[in-house]
Write a protein that holds these residues in place. Sequence first.
Motif, mmCIF file in Angstrom:
data_model
loop_
_atom_site.group_PDB
_atom_site.id
_atom_site.type_symbol
_atom_site.label_atom_id
_atom_site.label_comp_id
_atom_site.label_asym_id
_atom_site.label_seq_id
_atom_site.Cartn_x
_atom_site.Cartn_y
_atom_site.Cartn_z
ATOM 1 N N ALA A 19 90.986 55.933 15.444
ATOM 2 C CA ALA A 19 92.358 55.764 14.947
ATOM 3 C C ALA A 19 92.785 54.299 15.028
ATOM 4 C CB ALA A 19 93.309 56.647 15.744
ATOM 5 N N ASP A 20 92.593 53.679 16.186
ATOM 6 C CA ASP A 20 93.007 52.280 16.377
ATOM 7 C C ASP A 20 92.258 51.333 15.434
ATOM 8 O OD1 ASP A 20 94.734 53.113 18.358
ATOM 9 O OD2 ASP A 20 93.451 52.475 20.017
ATOM 10 N N ASN A 21 90.951 51.569 15.288
ATOM 11 C CA ASN A 21 90.141 50.694 14.430
ATOM 12 C C ASN A 21 90.526 50.814 12.963
ATOM 13 O OD1 ASN A 21 88.604 49.492 16.470
ATOM 14 N ND2 ASN A 21 87.142 51.179 16.497
ATOM 15 N N ILE A 22 90.769 52.055 12.506
ATOM 16 C CA ILE A 22 91.153 52.235 11.098
ATOM 17 C C ILE A 22 92.471 51.514 10.826
ATOM 18 C CG2 ILE A 22 91.893 53.889 9.346
ATOM 19 C CD1 ILE A 22 89.968 55.919 10.643
ATOM 20 N N ILE A 23 93.437 51.721 11.704
ATOM 21 C CA ILE A 23 94.755 51.105 11.506
ATOM 22 C C ILE A 23 94.634 49.572 11.488
ATOM 23 C CG2 ILE A 23 97.031 50.741 12.551
ATOM 24 C CD1 ILE A 23 96.793 53.710 13.572
ATOM 25 N N ALA A 24 93.889 49.014 12.463
ATOM 26 C CA ALA A 24 93.746 47.555 12.537
ATOM 27 C C ALA A 24 93.034 47.005 11.305
ATOM 28 C CB ALA A 24 92.984 47.169 13.808
ATOM 29 N N LEU A 25 91.947 47.660 10.898
ATOM 30 C CA LEU A 25 91.194 47.182 9.732
ATOM 31 C C LEU A 25 91.995 47.341 8.444
ATOM 32 C CD1 LEU A 25 87.720 48.638 10.747
ATOM 33 C CD2 LEU A 25 88.263 46.204 10.515
ATOM 34 N N SER A 29 93.302 44.272 6.052
ATOM 35 C CA SER A 29 92.978 44.242 4.615
ATOM 36 C C SER A 29 94.211 44.378 3.742
ATOM 37 C CB SER A 29 91.997 45.372 4.279
ATOM 38 O OG SER A 29 90.811 45.231 5.000
ATOM 39 N N GLU A 30 95.386 44.499 4.383
ATOM 40 C CA GLU A 30 96.671 44.638 3.682
ATOM 41 C C GLU A 30 96.656 45.821 2.718
ATOM 42 O OE1 GLU A 30 97.566 40.806 1.973
ATOM 43 O OE2 GLU A 30 97.878 39.887 3.932
ATOM 44 N N LEU A 31 96.181 46.969 3.220
ATOM 45 C CA LEU A 31 96.137 48.193 2.424
ATOM 46 C C LEU A 31 97.084 49.237 3.010
ATOM 47 C CD1 LEU A 31 92.255 48.563 2.030
ATOM 48 C CD2 LEU A 31 93.858 47.947 0.221
ATOM 49 N N SER A 32 97.783 49.930 2.143
ATOM 50 C CA SER A 32 98.580 51.070 2.595
ATOM 51 C C SER A 32 97.618 52.235 2.824
ATOM 52 C CB SER A 32 99.613 51.451 1.535
ATOM 53 O OG SER A 32 98.933 51.916 0.364
ATOM 54 N N GLN A 33 98.113 53.287 3.469
ATOM 55 C CA GLN A 33 97.278 54.479 3.659
ATOM 56 C C GLN A 33 96.818 55.024 2.311
ATOM 57 O OE1 GLN A 33 99.205 57.560 5.945
ATOM 58 N NE2 GLN A 33 98.224 56.887 7.841
ATOM 59 N N GLY A 34 97.751 55.078 1.360
ATOM 60 C CA GLY A 34 97.430 55.621 0.041
ATOM 61 C C GLY A 34 96.349 54.813 -0.662
ATOM 62 N N LYS A 35 96.468 53.472 -0.594
ATOM 63 C CA LYS A 35 95.493 52.606 -1.263
ATOM 64 C C LYS A 35 94.111 52.734 -0.617
ATOM 65 C CE LYS A 35 97.842 50.440 -4.467
ATOM 66 N NZ LYS A 35 97.560 50.674 -5.883
ATOM 67 N N LEU A 36 94.087 52.797 0.735
ATOM 68 C CA LEU A 36 92.802 52.922 1.424
ATOM 69 C C LEU A 36 92.166 54.276 1.114
ATOM 70 C CD1 LEU A 36 90.567 51.974 3.260
ATOM 71 C CD2 LEU A 36 91.948 52.691 5.228
ATOM 72 N N ASN A 61 82.937 61.483 5.150
ATOM 73 C CA ASN A 61 84.210 60.761 5.092
ATOM 74 C C ASN A 61 84.166 59.472 5.911
ATOM 75 O OD1 ASN A 61 85.418 62.519 3.322
ATOM 76 N ND2 ASN A 61 86.413 63.736 4.908
ATOM 77 N N LEU A 62 83.458 59.494 7.052
ATOM 78 C CA LEU A 62 83.320 58.277 7.845
ATOM 79 C C LEU A 62 82.562 57.205 7.056
ATOM 80 C CD1 LEU A 62 82.502 59.559 11.448
ATOM 81 C CD2 LEU A 62 84.544 58.330 10.716
ATOM 82 N N CYS A 63 81.497 57.634 6.364
ATOM 83 C CA CYS A 63 80.712 56.695 5.547
ATOM 84 C C CYS A 63 81.562 56.101 4.431
ATOM 85 C CB CYS A 63 79.489 57.395 4.953
ATOM 86 S SG CYS A 63 78.213 57.781 6.163
ATOM 87 N N LYS A 64 82.334 56.949 3.759
ATOM 88 C CA LYS A 64 83.190 56.465 2.667
ATOM 89 C C LYS A 64 84.233 55.483 3.184
ATOM 90 C CE LYS A 64 82.966 60.551 -0.351
ATOM 91 N NZ LYS A 64 83.766 61.665 -0.912
ATOM 92 N N LEU A 65 84.822 55.807 4.326
ATOM 93 C CA LEU A 65 85.860 54.955 4.897
ATOM 94 C C LEU A 65 85.272 53.619 5.358
ATOM 95 C CD1 LEU A 65 88.850 54.899 5.521
ATOM 96 C CD2 LEU A 65 88.351 55.921 7.738
ATOM 97 N N ALA A 66 84.116 53.670 6.019
ATOM 98 C CA ALA A 66 83.466 52.435 6.471
ATOM 99 C C ALA A 66 83.145 51.536 5.280
ATOM 100 C CB ALA A 66 82.198 52.775 7.259
ATOM 101 N N LEU A 69 86.218 49.843 3.930
ATOM 102 C CA LEU A 69 86.727 48.796 4.812
ATOM 103 C C LEU A 69 85.730 47.651 5.004
ATOM 104 C CD1 LEU A 69 88.448 51.081 7.467
ATOM 105 C CD2 LEU A 69 89.609 49.466 5.945
ATOM 106 N N GLY A 70 84.508 47.830 4.482
ATOM 107 C CA GLY A 70 83.498 46.779 4.591
ATOM 108 C C GLY A 70 82.911 46.627 5.976
ATOM 109 N N VAL A 71 82.830 47.719 6.730
ATOM 110 C CA VAL A 71 82.257 47.694 8.079
ATOM 111 C C VAL A 71 81.224 48.812 8.191
ATOM 112 C CG1 VAL A 71 84.354 46.735 9.113
ATOM 113 C CG2 VAL A 71 84.057 49.214 9.030
#
Length: 197
Positions: A19-25, A29-36, A61-66, A69-71
């Motif tokens: 949770a903390d890492n997603i929010i920080a990243l 990246s200046e992305l809203s939840q919707g955009k991400l 979903n973890l793979c798609k999110l990573a 976010l480029g990580v």
Amino acid sequence: MLIEEPPVSELENVSAYLADNIIALRKRSELSQGKLAEKAGIPRSTLTHMESGAGNPSLTNLCKLAAALGVNIEELLSRPRNECSLLKADQVPILKRSGGKVQVHKLMPDKVRGIEIDRMQFVPGSSMAGKPHLQGTKEYLVTLLGSVGVAVGGQSWEVEAGDVLAFPGDQKHGYRNLGKGNSEALSIVLPLPYPVP
């Protein structure tokens, strides 16, 4: 073979780290939840659950999110790094090279592949062979005190106090104190995957 499940507290930690890492990243990246969510190709509700620490995301979903976010996944699940860290002078690792005549102070508290920042101190008459760094890296040497000779690619350079020498870090190279007193230099190695225009 019996495999024990990790304690619930460890699983809760991983969810909190995620949770903390997603929010920080996302914020970096200046992305809203919707955009991400759109960029990752996952429902926004799934992302909301992940950011709340209550979600149980699939590997897909973890793979798609990573990827969005480029990580890598490990960075999403690891304990979040502190944004700031102070490495006190007596905690800086020092390597002694060339029979102790050269000291290399390892100045980067974080391990980042292909990046190094070192302060090198040379006694009079000392020299040190440098090891080639990762392919595609460039080294920037700034002499802080005295005069340091650098041999690279069949050429020799005299780098005096205040001078900066940039050279391919992936080539064989070496350093030498050219003065009668101590010399000191700062070496910064960075990966440069694309040629700089």
